[in-house]
Scaffold this motif. Structure first.
Motif, PDB file in Angstrom:
ATOM      1  N   SER A 168       0.832  -1.200   0.000  1.00  0.00           N
ATOM      2  CA  SER A 168       0.000   0.000   0.000  1.00  0.00           C
ATOM      3  C   SER A 168       0.873   1.258   0.000  1.00  0.00           C
ATOM      4  O   SER A 168       0.624   2.198  -0.760  1.00  0.00           O
ATOM      5  CB  SER A 168      -0.927   0.004   1.210  1.00  0.00           C
ATOM      6  OG  SER A 168      -1.689   1.188   1.237  1.00  0.00           O
ATOM      7  N   PHE A 169       1.889   1.266   0.855  1.00  0.00           N
ATOM      8  CA  PHE A 169       2.801   2.412   0.896  1.00  0.00           C
ATOM      9  C   PHE A 169       3.451   2.613  -0.467  1.00  0.00           C
ATOM     10  O   PHE A 169       3.517   3.719  -0.986  1.00  0.00           O
ATOM     11  CB  PHE A 169       3.873   2.216   1.977  1.00  0.00           C
ATOM     12  CG  PHE A 169       4.778   3.405   2.134  1.00  0.00           C
ATOM     13  CD1 PHE A 169       4.461   4.403   3.030  1.00  0.00           C
ATOM     14  CD2 PHE A 169       5.938   3.530   1.376  1.00  0.00           C
ATOM     15  CE1 PHE A 169       5.287   5.516   3.172  1.00  0.00           C
ATOM     16  CE2 PHE A 169       6.762   4.631   1.505  1.00  0.00           C
ATOM     17  CZ  PHE A 169       6.428   5.622   2.411  1.00  0.00           C
ATOM     18  N   PHE A 170       3.923   1.526  -1.054  1.00  0.00           N
ATOM     19  CA  PHE A 170       4.582   1.609  -2.351  1.00  0.00           C
ATOM     20  C   PHE A 170       3.638   2.172  -3.405  1.00  0.00           C
ATOM     21  O   PHE A 170       4.033   3.010  -4.212  1.00  0.00           O
ATOM     22  CB  PHE A 170       5.106   0.239  -2.796  1.00  0.00           C
ATOM     23  CG  PHE A 170       5.858   0.298  -4.087  1.00  0.00           C
ATOM     24  CD1 PHE A 170       7.208   0.573  -4.107  1.00  0.00           C
ATOM     25  CD2 PHE A 170       5.205   0.112  -5.299  1.00  0.00           C
ATOM     26  CE1 PHE A 170       7.911   0.664  -5.312  1.00  0.00           C
ATOM     27  CE2 PHE A 170       5.887   0.197  -6.497  1.00  0.00           C
ATOM     28  CZ  PHE A 170       7.238   0.464  -6.507  1.00  0.00           C
ATOM     29  N   ALA A 209      12.371  11.350  -2.313  1.00  0.00           N
ATOM     30  CA  ALA A 209      12.485  11.773  -0.909  1.00  0.00           C
ATOM     31  C   ALA A 209      11.290  12.629  -0.493  1.00  0.00           C
ATOM     32  O   ALA A 209      10.708  12.414   0.580  1.00  0.00           O
ATOM     33  CB  ALA A 209      13.792  12.534  -0.695  1.00  0.00           C
ATOM     34  N   ALA A 210      10.907  13.584  -1.339  1.00  0.00           N
ATOM     35  CA  ALA A 210       9.765  14.454  -1.021  1.00  0.00           C
ATOM     36  C   ALA A 210       8.464  13.653  -0.984  1.00  0.00           C
ATOM     37  O   ALA A 210       7.639  13.834  -0.076  1.00  0.00           O
ATOM     38  CB  ALA A 210       9.663  15.580  -2.052  1.00  0.00           C
ATOM     39  N   ALA A 211       8.283  12.764  -1.944  1.00  0.00           N
ATOM     40  CA  ALA A 211       7.069  11.952  -1.992  1.00  0.00           C
ATOM     41  C   ALA A 211       6.991  11.016  -0.788  1.00  0.00           C
ATOM     42  O   ALA A 211       5.897  10.781  -0.246  1.00  0.00           O
ATOM     43  CB  ALA A 211       7.013  11.159  -3.289  1.00  0.00           C
ATOM     44  N   THR A 212       8.118  10.486  -0.354  1.00  0.00           N
ATOM     45  CA  THR A 212       8.142   9.610   0.820  1.00  0.00           C
ATOM     46  C   THR A 212       7.641  10.358   2.049  1.00  0.00           C
ATOM     47  O   THR A 212       6.845   9.837   2.835  1.00  0.00           O
ATOM     48  CB  THR A 212       9.563   9.060   1.061  1.00  0.00           C
ATOM     49  OG1 THR A 212       9.949   8.283  -0.079  1.00  0.00           O
ATOM     50  CG2 THR A 212       9.631   8.198   2.309  1.00  0.00           C
ATOM     51  N   VAL A 244       3.782  10.740   1.774  1.00  0.00           N
ATOM     52  CA  VAL A 244       3.067   9.484   2.029  1.00  0.00           C
ATOM     53  C   VAL A 244       3.162   9.101   3.506  1.00  0.00           C
ATOM     54  O   VAL A 244       2.178   8.645   4.094  1.00  0.00           O
ATOM     55  CB  VAL A 244       3.576   8.356   1.102  1.00  0.00           C
ATOM     56  CG1 VAL A 244       2.914   7.036   1.461  1.00  0.00           C
ATOM     57  CG2 VAL A 244       3.313   8.707  -0.358  1.00  0.00           C
ATOM     58  N   LYS A 245       4.313   9.309   4.125  1.00  0.00           N
ATOM     59  CA  LYS A 245       4.436   9.013   5.559  1.00  0.00           C
ATOM     60  C   LYS A 245       3.453   9.856   6.362  1.00  0.00           C
ATOM     61  O   LYS A 245       2.828   9.362   7.298  1.00  0.00           O
ATOM     62  CB  LYS A 245       5.861   9.270   6.041  1.00  0.00           C
ATOM     63  CG  LYS A 245       6.822   8.167   5.717  1.00  0.00           C
ATOM     64  CD  LYS A 245       8.194   8.456   6.316  1.00  0.00           C
ATOM     65  CE  LYS A 245       9.133   7.291   6.111  1.00  0.00           C
ATOM     66  NZ  LYS A 245      10.420   7.544   6.779  1.00  0.00           N
ATOM     67  N   LYS A 246       3.303  11.130   5.998  1.00  0.00           N
ATOM     68  CA  LYS A 246       2.334  12.001   6.710  1.00  0.00           C
ATOM     69  C   LYS A 246       0.914  11.510   6.464  1.00  0.00           C
ATOM     70  O   LYS A 246       0.081  11.525   7.382  1.00  0.00           O
ATOM     71  CB  LYS A 246       2.491  13.439   6.241  1.00  0.00           C
ATOM     72  CG  LYS A 246       3.704  14.132   6.785  1.00  0.00           C
ATOM     73  CD  LYS A 246       3.798  15.567   6.307  1.00  0.00           C
ATOM     74  CE  LYS A 246       5.077  16.206   6.794  1.00  0.00           C
ATOM     75  NZ  LYS A 246       5.241  17.577   6.280  1.00  0.00           N
ATOM     76  N   GLN A 247       0.608  11.084   5.241  1.00  0.00           N
ATOM     77  CA  GLN A 247      -0.724  10.575   4.936  1.00  0.00           C
ATOM     78  C   GLN A 247      -1.014   9.311   5.740  1.00  0.00           C
ATOM     79  O   GLN A 247      -2.110   9.138   6.257  1.00  0.00           O
ATOM     80  CB  GLN A 247      -0.861  10.285   3.430  1.00  0.00           C
ATOM     81  CG  GLN A 247      -0.884  11.523   2.580  1.00  0.00           C
ATOM     82  CD  GLN A 247      -0.852  11.210   1.097  1.00  0.00           C
ATOM     83  OE1 GLN A 247      -0.536  10.096   0.686  1.00  0.00           O
ATOM     84  NE2 GLN A 247      -1.158  12.205   0.273  1.00  0.00           N
ATOM     85  N   VAL A 248      -0.038   8.434   5.833  1.00  0.00           N
ATOM     86  CA  VAL A 248      -0.214   7.197   6.601  1.00  0.00           C
ATOM     87  C   VAL A 248      -0.444   7.535   8.071  1.00  0.00           C
ATOM     88  O   VAL A 248      -1.353   6.991   8.717  1.00  0.00           O
ATOM     89  CB  VAL A 248       0.991   6.261   6.436  1.00  0.00           C
ATOM     90  CG1 VAL A 248       0.965   5.124   7.437  1.00  0.00           C
ATOM     91  CG2 VAL A 248       1.049   5.718   5.004  1.00  0.00           C
ATOM     92  N   ALA A 249       0.351   8.455   8.598  1.00  0.00           N
ATOM     93  CA  ALA A 249       0.233   8.837  10.007  1.00  0.00           C
ATOM     94  C   ALA A 249      -1.141   9.464  10.296  1.00  0.00           C
ATOM     95  O   ALA A 249      -1.696   9.271  11.376  1.00  0.00           O
ATOM     96  CB  ALA A 249       1.344   9.806  10.385  1.00  0.00           C
TER      97      ALA A 249
END
Length: 68
Positions: free
Chosen positions: A9-11, A52-55, A58-63
């Motif tokens: 999902s993250f990918f 790096a920016a997209a990661t 996505v990390k913020k969206q997951v959180a």
């Protein structure tokens, strides 16, 4: 085992975020990243910056529970 344990999902979200920023890579998470002789060092640098920016996005969206 590592492949089965990967966060597909993250990918998927990462690939979409990168593509929206102009960096496309295969959307199948078990595929490898490939560069070719057509890619310049500037292309590689841009790709790494976008990833790096997209990661971070996505990390913020997951959180926040927005990326599922």
């Amino acid at each position: 085992r590592q492949a089965r344990a990967s966060d597909t999902s993250f990918f998927s979200h990462l690939q979409a975020e990168c593509q929206a920023r102009g960096v496309y890579f295969h959307n199948f998470n078990f595929e490898r990243f490939f560069a070719s002789t057509a890619h310049t060092m500037a292309d590689v640098g841009t790709s790494l910056d976008v990833i790096a920016a997209a990661t971070k996005v996505v990390k913020k969206q997951v959180a926040a529970g927005r990326a599922v």
